[in-house]
Write a protein that holds these residues in place. Structure first.
Motif, PDB file in Angstrom:
ATOM      1  N   PRO A  61       0.796  -1.240   0.000  1.00 43.44           N
ATOM      2  CA  PRO A  61       0.000   0.000   0.000  1.00 43.44           C
ATOM      3  C   PRO A  61       0.818   1.274   0.000  1.00 43.44           C
ATOM      4  N   ALA A  65       0.363   3.901  -3.159  1.00 45.58           N
ATOM      5  CA  ALA A  65      -0.025   5.308  -3.038  1.00 45.58           C
ATOM      6  C   ALA A  65       0.833   6.192  -3.940  1.00 45.58           C
ATOM      7  N   LYS A  66       2.129   5.954  -3.917  1.00 47.52           N
ATOM      8  CA  LYS A  66       3.041   6.753  -4.741  1.00 47.52           C
ATOM      9  C   LYS A  66       2.856   6.468  -6.225  1.00 47.52           C
ATOM     10  N   ARG A  69      -0.399   8.122  -7.427  1.00 50.23           N
ATOM     11  CA  ARG A  69      -0.353   9.593  -7.416  1.00 50.23           C
ATOM     12  C   ARG A  69       0.698  10.164  -8.365  1.00 50.23           C
ATOM     13  N   ASP A 115       6.217  -0.058   4.507  1.00 49.82           N
ATOM     14  CA  ASP A 115       4.907  -0.219   5.146  1.00 49.82           C
ATOM     15  C   ASP A 115       5.058  -0.718   6.575  1.00 49.82           C
ATOM     16  N   ILE A 186      -6.019  -1.802   4.835  1.00 50.13           N
ATOM     17  CA  ILE A 186      -4.789  -1.590   4.076  1.00 50.13           C
ATOM     18  C   ILE A 186      -4.335  -2.927   3.501  1.00 50.13           C
ATOM     19  N   GLU A 237      -8.499   5.449  -3.338  1.00 50.79           N
ATOM     20  CA  GLU A 237      -8.251   6.759  -2.721  1.00 50.79           C
ATOM     21  C   GLU A 237      -8.412   6.683  -1.201  1.00 50.79           C
ATOM     22  N   ILE A 240      -5.269   5.201   0.180  1.00 49.02           N
ATOM     23  CA  ILE A 240      -4.194   6.189   0.121  1.00 49.02           C
ATOM     24  C   ILE A 240      -4.345   7.210   1.246  1.00 49.02           C
ATOM     25  N   ASP A 241      -5.571   7.638   1.518  1.00 46.01           N
ATOM     26  CA  ASP A 241      -5.818   8.582   2.608  1.00 46.01           C
ATOM     27  C   ASP A 241      -5.396   7.967   3.945  1.00 46.01           C
ATOM     28  N   MET A 243      -3.063   5.693   4.378  1.00 51.70           N
ATOM     29  CA  MET A 243      -1.596   5.678   4.397  1.00 51.70           C
ATOM     30  C   MET A 243      -1.042   7.065   4.732  1.00 51.70           C
ATOM     31  N   GLU A 244      -1.666   8.090   4.171  1.00 51.41           N
ATOM     32  CA  GLU A 244      -1.200   9.452   4.453  1.00 51.41           C
ATOM     33  C   GLU A 244      -1.455   9.826   5.913  1.00 51.41           C
TER      34      GLU A 244
END
Length: 248
Positions: A61, A65-66, A69, A115, A186, A237, A240-241, A243-244
Motif C-alpha cells: 500500500p 499510493a506513490k 499519485r 509499510d 490496508i 483513494e 491512500i488517505d 496511508m497518508e
C-alpha cells in the motif's frame, strides 16, 4: 507485445512459486504475453519501475499510493480478506516481554519494507517511542531479522504478519509476540498502467480464478483462498488517505 509484471519483494518465500503458477495461468486464460519479474529488494523494484515499461505491479500500500499519485498507475484488483498487518516480536529468552518493556535506545531488526516500518512506528507511539528513539538494523530477509532477535543482537523485530506466521515452529519458539496490528483496510493491490488497454481482461481473469478448481489451486498456493476482488477508484483513494494519515 509482452506486459512486464512486477511483484513486491515482501511475500513469504514459500509463496514464491505460486506467483509463477499464477502468471502461467494468467497468460493462458487472457491470451496475453505477461512476463513476471521478481525484484529481490524494494530498491530493485523502484529501479525497475523508474526505468519504465512496467505494465502491472502487485504493490504494497505504501508503494501503491506513490505509484497511483505520481507514476500513472491505477488499482484494479486486490486479494479478498487479506489485509497487510504487521507484528512486533522480541526474544522469548530476553527481558522484553511486553511492548512497554521496549525503551529508548532499542535496536529493531527488519527487512527493508516501508509499510512495516510505518505501521510499526505507529504502534510504538503507544509506549511513547518515536523513530528517533530507536535504531533500525536493516536485514536482507525477515529470517535474518528473526535470527538477530533470537541471538540477542536486536531487542525487537518488525515483521509482515503473514511472513511471521509462515516461519518454522522452531523459529517462532525463539520469539515472543509483543503486538500485532489490526488495520483491515490496508492491503496489497494490483496496479495497471493507466494506458494499459488489456487491464480489464487481466482483471477479469484474476476475479474468475475462484470459480474453478485450477484457479482455486493457484489461489491456495498464493495464500489467497478467497481470491481477488475489483478495486474502485474511490476504494483506492480511501486506502491512500489511510496511508497518508499514518505518515502524518
Amino acid at each position: 507485445m509482452s506486459h512486464r509484471f512486477v511483484i513486491a519483494p515482501d511475500f513469504p518465500p514459500n509463496l514464491f512459486s505460486g506467483w509463477y503458477t499464477l502468471n502461467t495461468l494468467l497468460q493462458k486464460r487472457s491470451n496475453l504475453a505477461v512476463h513476471l519479474e521478481t525484484p529481490a529488494s524494494s530498491q530493485e523494484q523502484t529501479k525497475m519501475i523508474d526505468g519504465g515499461d512496467i505494465a502491472l505491479v502487485y504493490a504494497n500500500p505504501f508503494d501503491a499510493a506513490k505509484l497511483i499519485r505520481e507514476k500513472g498507475y491505477k488499482a484494479i484488483a486486490r486479494p479478498v480478506g487479506k489485509s497487510d498487518e504487521m507484528v512486533i516480536v522480541s526474544s522469548s529468552k530476553g527481558d522484553i516481554k511486553t511492548l512497554d518493556d521496549l525503551k529508548a535506545g532499542a535496536t529493531i531488526a527488519m527487512a527493508d519494507n516501508r509499510d512495516v516500518k510505518l505501521i510499526g512506528l505507529r504502534l510504538l507511539e503507544a509506549v511513547d517511542l518515536t523513530e528517533n528513539d530507536v535504531k533500525f538494523e536493516i536485514t536482507e530477509t525477515y529470517q535474518a531479522a528473526a535470527k538477530l532477535v533470537a541471538q540477542g543482537q536486536a531487542d525487537a523485530a518488525f515483521f509482515i504478519a503473514e511472513i511471521y506466521h509462515s516461519l518454522s515452529n522452531l523459529t517462532k519458539m525463539q520469539l515472543n509476540v509483543l503486538i500485532e496490528s489490526d488495520l483491515a483496510d490496508i492491503t496489497h493491490v494490483l496496479l495497471a498502467k493507466d494506458d494499459l488497454s488489456d487491464a480489464n481482461t487481466i482483471c477479469d481473469v484474476l476475479l474468475s480464478l475462484k470459480n474453478d478448481a485450477d484457479g482455486q489451486a493457484v489461489l491456495s498456493e498464493l495464500g489467497m483462498p478467497n481470491g481477488f476482488e475489483a478495486v474502485s477508484e474511490e476504494e483506492a483513494e480511501f486506502m491512500i488517505d489511510l496511508m497518508e494519515t499514518l505518515l502524518d
